[in-house]
Design a protein around this motif. Structure first.
Motif, PDB file in Angstrom:
ATOM      1  N   ASN A 259      -4.527  76.034  15.066  1.00 53.11           N
ATOM      2  CA  ASN A 259      -4.745  76.617  13.748  1.00 53.11           C
ATOM      3  C   ASN A 259      -4.937  78.115  13.867  1.00 53.11           C
ATOM      4  O   ASN A 259      -5.689  78.578  14.732  1.00 53.11           O
TER       5      ASN A 259
ATOM      6  N   HIS B 150      -9.560  68.300   2.741  1.00 50.52           N
ATOM      7  CA  HIS B 150     -10.480  69.446   2.730  1.00 50.52           C
ATOM      8  C   HIS B 150      -9.704  70.716   2.370  1.00 50.52           C
ATOM      9  O   HIS B 150      -8.472  70.715   2.353  1.00 50.52           O
TER      10      HIS B 150
ATOM     11  N   TYR C   7      -6.164  65.301  18.770  1.00 48.86           N
ATOM     12  CA  TYR C   7      -6.609  64.074  18.107  1.00 48.86           C
ATOM     13  C   TYR C   7      -6.210  62.879  18.963  1.00 48.86           C
ATOM     14  O   TYR C   7      -5.077  62.782  19.406  1.00 48.86           O
TER      15      TYR C   7
ATOM     16  N   THR D 218       0.459  65.932   8.302  1.00 50.83           N
ATOM     17  CA  THR D 218      -0.456  66.729   7.495  1.00 50.83           C
ATOM     18  C   THR D 218      -0.027  66.510   6.051  1.00 50.83           C
ATOM     19  O   THR D 218       1.143  66.713   5.727  1.00 50.83           O
TER      20      THR D 218
ATOM     21  N   HIS E 239      -5.781  69.496   1.695  1.00 51.66           N
ATOM     22  CA  HIS E 239      -4.894  68.847   2.674  1.00 51.66           C
ATOM     23  C   HIS E 239      -5.698  68.038   3.681  1.00 51.66           C
ATOM     24  O   HIS E 239      -6.918  68.178   3.775  1.00 51.66           O
TER      25      HIS E 239
ATOM     26  N   LYS F 205      -1.981  63.855  19.375  1.00 51.51           N
ATOM     27  CA  LYS F 205      -1.568  64.968  18.517  1.00 51.51           C
ATOM     28  C   LYS F 205      -2.290  66.239  18.941  1.00 51.51           C
ATOM     29  O   LYS F 205      -3.510  66.263  19.052  1.00 51.51           O
TER      30      LYS F 205
HETATM   31  O1  LIG Z   1      -4.039  68.647  12.121  1.00 61.49           O
HETATM   32  C1  LIG Z   1      -3.579  68.805  10.978  1.00 61.49           C
HETATM   33  O2  LIG Z   1      -2.509  68.296  10.641  1.00 61.49           O
HETATM   34  C2  LIG Z   1      -4.340  69.616   9.995  1.00 61.49           C
HETATM   35  C3  LIG Z   1      -5.615  70.197  10.563  1.00 61.49           C
HETATM   36  C4  LIG Z   1      -6.421  70.909   9.553  1.00 61.49           C
HETATM   37  O3  LIG Z   1      -6.203  70.828   8.403  1.00 61.49           O
HETATM   38  C5  LIG Z   1      -7.564  71.747   9.989  1.00 61.49           C
HETATM   39  O4  LIG Z   1      -7.915  71.728  11.174  1.00 61.49           O
HETATM   40  O5  LIG Z   1      -8.140  72.458   9.143  1.00 61.49           O
END
Ligand SMILES: O=C(O)CCC(=O)C(=O)O
Ligand SMILES: [Fe+2]
Length: 491
Positions: free
Chosen positions: A471, A389, A380, A423, A457, A467
């Protein structure tokens, strides 16, 4: 190629910029040498062509054989020299370089995207333009502040995206910078803007109801003028129209969420675990710490080393692409401001480091990774975010029947973030801060097989820093004997 959705691209852009500066410097140096040489030719040329007077006098001048000889010879030889010097000019090559490079430079879209990122930060963290520009109490490095051209551009972007209250704050900042006061004639000259000066006066007097009326009027005027044609009006960002949905999310991002009561906090622990019972970790267990009670969220500290993180980042950099979001009805994927980041998928065949990491995640959590999705790495940039989401709401997923839903999410933080980028779980109030090398785990599904709605979240906008996360979405298949089932409707 897009410069605003991740910091990786900005680093590349910095490289492109540096190349440009080097090319330009080289070109200037070469041209300066050429000009020096040309200057050396000049005195002799002007010497033989000098001489003023009447036609008769000139005739006498050139009829002197010595003069005639020198004029012919000097003109010939010196002009040949001029030609030769100019042939050595690096201009054509430089022009080619300029043309080539302009293709890798940012576009309007990038400029607007970055401005939108700033506005998102301002909105989420509720800041005045001055604070955004580093003059607030944010303890930021002293970045050079924006001038009126920049603040005006941001104002225009806010306007285009119907963020009228933000637009006003940047307009006022622009006016402040221009030092013209609210009644400035220049404001009225900006005739694309349906802004009356009375409006600004009211804003200055801080009368909120008046402001709201004026914002509504401004909105309708812009509608009439067709300025907002083709945009979705369901989500207009007037001071009055902010969904409570986003408000709790943003409050949490600001660290202003509801706090967990002390009696619950007391029941959060940390422990050593051998989750999967792997022999390898018999003497080197994982450090697991409770982040939240219900739904349960745990963090594994030091799951990844800095060296491994470097490897993973290096592998994903060339593959990073703008992350998309799936349309729940059609299953089509599209790019949206609600998810601003770049992501890449890394399969375990690609590098032993990924395979090793996958195995370690299984060892720490005790979950089976055979049906899990390949690792997704995301980066990011400033203002990068992912709005609330569910990871488990999968539409048109061909693997759903075979592998089951996303039972758990393992989210690895591959960087610290200086400001922002947490998050958050808006429905329960949890805020997880990025901590380099650690991973958090939560279950998107209840033990009874239903989706857990509390796992809504979001990734808060990154304010300062870059950042990086990875995942790992673990699927239901394979966990049958690893996670106890339940018949309880709530468990
Ligand atoms: O980057 C985050 O803190 C969460 C990312 C997330 O929720 C996702 O990629 O589904
Ligand atoms: Fe997620």
């Amino acid at each position: 190629r897009e410069f605003y959705s991740s910091t990786g691209q900005l680093i590349k852009l910095l490289g492109v910029g540096r190349d440009l500066v080097k090319n330009l410097t080289d070109y200037i140096t070469a041209e300066e040498a050429i000009l020096e040489n040309l200057k050396r030719v000049l005195p002799e040329l002007s010497a033989v062509t000098a001489g003023v007077g009447s036609a008769d006098e000139l005739e006498e001048h050139v009829s002197d054989p010595l003069t005639a000889y020198r004029l012919v010879r000097t003109l010939r030889s010196k002009w040949t020299m001029v030609e030769e010097i100019l042939e050595g000019s690096p201009l054509p090559e430089f022009q080619t370089v300029v043309k080539l490079n302009s293709q890798s430079l940012p576009t309007d879209r990038d400029e607007d995207g970055i401005a939108l990122g700033l506005l998102r930060l301002q909105d989420t963290y509720q800041l005045m333009p001055q604070s955004i520009m580093g003059r607030g109490q944010l303890g930021l490095v002293d970045v050079e502040s924006f001038g009126p051209n920049e603040t005006f551009h941001i104002a225009m972007i806010a306007y285009k995206h119907q963020k009228f209250s933000l637009y006003m704050s940047w307009m006022l900042e622009t006016l402040r910078q221009l030092d013209l006061g609210p009644l400035s004639a220049s404001l009225l000259r900006m005739d694309t803007l349906p802004v009356a000066h009375s409006f600004i006066q009211q804003l200055l007097s801080q009368d909120r109801t008046e402001i709201q009326v004026m914002l509504q009027q401004m909105y309708h005027t812009s509608l009439q003028q067709g300025f907002l044609q083709g945009v979705d009006h369901s989500d207009i960002d007037l001071l009055t129209h902010r969904s409570s949905f986003n408000r709790t999310y943003e409050a949490l991002c600001r660290g202003q969420g509801i706090r967990m009561p002390p009696e619950r906090q007391k029941r959060l622990f940390c422990r050593y675990t051998r989750g999967g019972g792997s022999v390898q970790h018999l003497y080197a267990p994982f450090k697991e710490q409770d982040e939240w009670d219900t739904p349960r969220i745990v963090r594994y500290v030091d799951l990844m080393s800095d060296k491994e993180i470097d490897i993973i980042k290096k592998l994903s950099r060339p593959k990073l692409e703008r992350a998309l979001v799936m349309d729940l009805k059609t299953g089509n994927k599209f790019s949206t401001e609600s998810r601003v980041s770049k992501s890449a998928w890394l399969s375990s065949e690609e590098d032993p480091a990924i395979d090793k990491l996958n195995r370690r995640m299984s060892d720490a959590t005790g979950l089976d990774m055979t049906a899990a999705e390949t690792l997704q790495v995301a980066n990011y940039g400033i203002g990068g975010q992912y709005e609330p989401h569910f990871d488990s709401k999968l539409a048109n997923d061909p693997d759903l029947a075979l592998k089951g839903n996303r039972i758990a999410t393992i989210l690895i933080y591959m960087s610290d973030v200086r400001l922002g980028g947490s998050t958050v779980f808006p429905d329960v109030g949890a805020e997880l801060t990025p901590q380099k090398g650690s991973a958090v785990l939560w279950y998107n599904m209840l033990r009874n097989g239903l989706e857990d709605d509390r796992t809504l979240h979001a990734a808060c906008p990154v304010f300062v820093g870059s950042k990086w996360v990875a995942n790992k979405w673990v699927r239901e298949r394979g966990q049958e004997f690893r996670r106890r089932c339940s018949l309880s409707p709530t468990e």
